[in-house]
Design an enzyme around this catalytic site. Sequence first.
Site, PDB file in Angstrom:
ATOM      1  N   ASP A  80       2.228  11.434  16.855  1.00 23.00           N
ATOM      2  CA  ASP A  80       2.678  11.566  15.466  1.00 23.00           C
ATOM      3  C   ASP A  80       1.501  11.964  14.567  1.00 23.00           C
ATOM      4  O   ASP A  80       1.238  11.316  13.548  1.00 23.00           O
ATOM      5  CB  ASP A  80       3.284  10.219  15.015  1.00 23.00           C
ATOM      6  CG  ASP A  80       4.130  10.372  13.764  1.00 23.00           C
ATOM      7  OD1 ASP A  80       4.453  11.526  13.393  1.00 23.00           O
ATOM      8  OD2 ASP A  80       4.462   9.338  13.148  1.00 23.00           O
ATOM      9  N   LYS A  82       1.568  -3.330   8.855  1.00 23.20           N
ATOM     10  CA  LYS A  82       2.732  -2.434   8.788  1.00 23.20           C
ATOM     11  C   LYS A  82       3.948  -3.186   9.304  1.00 23.20           C
ATOM     12  O   LYS A  82       3.958  -3.660  10.442  1.00 23.20           O
ATOM     13  CB  LYS A  82       2.479  -1.186   9.629  1.00 23.20           C
ATOM     14  CG  LYS A  82       3.653  -0.212   9.593  1.00 23.20           C
ATOM     15  CD  LYS A  82       3.247   1.153  10.066  1.00 23.20           C
ATOM     16  CE  LYS A  82       4.423   2.112  10.025  1.00 23.20           C
ATOM     17  NZ  LYS A  82       4.047   3.486  10.216  1.00 23.20           N
ATOM     18  N   GLY A 104       8.765   1.977   7.718  1.00 25.93           N
ATOM     19  CA  GLY A 104       8.552   0.648   7.149  1.00 25.93           C
ATOM     20  C   GLY A 104       7.561   0.644   6.008  1.00 25.93           C
ATOM     21  O   GLY A 104       7.256   1.685   5.425  1.00 25.93           O
ATOM     22  N   LEU A 160       0.822  -1.221   0.000  1.00 27.00           N
ATOM     23  CA  LEU A 160       0.000   0.000   0.000  1.00 27.00           C
ATOM     24  C   LEU A 160       0.849   1.261   0.000  1.00 27.00           C
ATOM     25  O   LEU A 160       0.463   2.300  -0.499  1.00 27.00           O
ATOM     26  CB  LEU A 160      -0.904   0.021   1.227  1.00 27.00           C
ATOM     27  CG  LEU A 160      -2.005  -1.022   1.292  1.00 27.00           C
ATOM     28  CD1 LEU A 160      -2.691  -0.996   2.640  1.00 27.00           C
ATOM     29  CD2 LEU A 160      -3.023  -0.777   0.180  1.00 27.00           C
ATOM     30  N   GLY A 161       2.007   1.168   0.599  1.00 25.93           N
ATOM     31  CA  GLY A 161       2.854   2.349   0.653  1.00 25.93           C
ATOM     32  C   GLY A 161       3.972   2.154   1.642  1.00 25.93           C
ATOM     33  O   GLY A 161       4.034   1.128   2.330  1.00 25.93           O
ATOM     34  N   HIS A 162       4.886   3.103   1.675  1.00 25.35           N
ATOM     35  CA  HIS A 162       5.902   3.022   2.714  1.00 25.35           C
ATOM     36  C   HIS A 162       6.206   4.395   3.262  1.00 25.35           C
ATOM     37  O   HIS A 162       6.107   5.410   2.572  1.00 25.35           O
ATOM     38  CB  HIS A 162       7.170   2.314   2.231  1.00 25.35           C
ATOM     39  CG  HIS A 162       7.662   2.798   0.908  1.00 25.35           C
ATOM     40  ND1 HIS A 162       8.453   3.881   0.780  1.00 25.35           N
ATOM     41  CD2 HIS A 162       7.430   2.336  -0.339  1.00 25.35           C
ATOM     42  CE1 HIS A 162       8.706   4.070  -0.497  1.00 25.35           C
ATOM     43  NE2 HIS A 162       8.096   3.153  -1.194  1.00 25.35           N
ATOM     44  N   GLY A 163       6.514   4.422   4.543  1.00 25.97           N
ATOM     45  CA  GLY A 163       6.815   5.684   5.203  1.00 25.97           C
ATOM     46  C   GLY A 163       8.252   5.681   5.656  1.00 25.97           C
ATOM     47  O   GLY A 163       9.096   4.983   5.082  1.00 25.97           O
ATOM     48  N   ASN A 164       8.518   6.448   6.719  1.00 25.93           N
ATOM     49  CA  ASN A 164       9.894   6.549   7.206  1.00 25.93           C
ATOM     50  C   ASN A 164      10.353   5.266   7.868  1.00 25.93           C
ATOM     51  O   ASN A 164      11.520   4.911   7.809  1.00 25.93           O
ATOM     52  CB  ASN A 164       9.990   7.679   8.221  1.00 25.93           C
ATOM     53  CG  ASN A 164       9.637   9.003   7.584  1.00 25.93           C
ATOM     54  OD1 ASN A 164      10.114   9.299   6.498  1.00 25.93           O
ATOM     55  ND2 ASN A 164       8.806   9.784   8.243  1.00 25.93           N
ATOM     56  N   VAL A 209       3.754  -0.819   4.343  1.00 27.31           N
ATOM     57  CA  VAL A 209       2.405  -1.236   4.727  1.00 27.31           C
ATOM     58  C   VAL A 209       1.805  -2.075   3.590  1.00 27.31           C
ATOM     59  O   VAL A 209       1.860  -1.675   2.428  1.00 27.31           O
ATOM     60  CB  VAL A 209       1.508  -0.014   5.019  1.00 27.31           C
ATOM     61  CG1 VAL A 209       0.108  -0.452   5.421  1.00 27.31           C
ATOM     62  CG2 VAL A 209       2.113   0.847   6.123  1.00 27.31           C
TER      63      VAL A 209
END
Length: 437
Positions: A271, A183, A166, A160-164, A168
């Site tokens: 956050d 996640k 990890g 689905l996506g990735h952030g800082n 998802v």
Amino acid sequence: MEDSVQPPFTIRIRTENNQDMDWMVKPDEVTFLQTLEVFTQVMPQSTHTAFEYEDEDGDRITVRSDEEMKDMFNYYFSELSAEDKARGLLPPLIIFPKQGKTPQNRNIHGLKIQTNGQTREGPTKQQKATHQAMTQQVGLENILSCGQITKDSLHYVQLLGHGNSGRVYRAMHKQSNQIMAVKEIALDISVAVQKQIISELEILYKCNSRMIISFYGAFFCENCVSICTEYMDGGSLDKYMPVPELYLGQISMCVLEGMLYMWNINILHRDIKPYNILVNSAGEVKLCDFGVSTQLVKSIASTYLGTNVYLSPERVQGQEYGKPAEVWSFGVTLFELATGKLPFKSLNETSKTTTLQPFQIMRVIIDETQLKLPTEHFSHELVDFVNRCLHKTPALRLNGQDFLTHPFMKNQSSFDPSLISQLVISRQQVSQTSMQS
Ligand SMILES: Nc1ncnc2c1ncn2[C@@H]1O[C@H](COP(=O)(O)OP(=O)(O)OP(=O)(O)O)[C@@H](O)[C@H]1O
């Protein structure tokens, strides 16, 4: 229920020092003896001969045989609510191991001593081999988890996506067919810290608000923690920026309700940002990624080198984190959702945010005069609301009471999911069309 096949579920082993270990079992396959052997793996220093569970009045019932274990399972299934059954993911059954009384093996100070030939240097070769065999037999690799989800029980469908921190994934839990978001965060930490993270995350089971993403469970696999939550088909709000004011009122109502609910149970989000506000086509708006595990927050922070642009000036300066810091982040989030930009002139060019050093970003947050929402594009109520969240002095920011009485919030009629649903569905249609062309 007695004669039908009972679905797998989690037995939560509560140790003497109140540390929980989760173990996923198939009630038709697990035996009393296996349970005692699992205790030995979890608490190698003690000998156990039985265990207890609690009935609806909190009275402890002892289990010493397969027969009594069967009664316990029947009791557990008979007590499940219709809601638990409908959810597919069953709540854990808590059991309390009972230590065998072997006076000849105890010293007069009550200190436990080794009973099964295990030396102080650790288990013998034979014990290690037995341990390994047991581990495979009873699925002990799954013990470091909360809930009944393990890596093997998931079918990963889509990134689905990735952030800082990890990635998802959208995944399906095979036993329950439940779709969820998983996640995955890689962490280089000890097993003790992993255990602490898992037990801290458990508080999420108790969060029961329509504005907070539901928590299904978490598990460690090698050096990765996987946190499994409700899947929201509209994704996070960063994809919708700029968001028209009509929707912002509704979104603010939901975020505030979620935030105030958590504050009431003494949990801060830590956050808040557009990436952590999720929407779906049913028109729901929910907060995700609560920093409930101090250890997880610490472990992620130690690997992340960037600077979070949603941090309040006092937090950047190392002061204690509190509700006003949360309100600041909410203000930055609303500003960005409304305009598609951050409230700091020098951070608005993406190229700048990525080239600026963390300490330079911190300086901007502390020193720069924030931009004001332009009054010609937004209502006076929204401008005032955002500006009051973004007051440099923490004590002067809006607080719990002011939120609800502020004209921007008072102007909102009750929450209307059809509005947000409209926003999500029209975006989904646009992205489908652009994929087809
Ligand atoms: N429960 C969910 N349902 C649907 N999509 C999700 C869910 N959780 C996250 N996502 C999607 O995955 C993306 C990445 O999420 P992630 O939490 O890793 O991002 P982030 O908040 O930017 O990162 P970090 O928290 O590590 O700073 C999100 O931007 C969102 O689009």
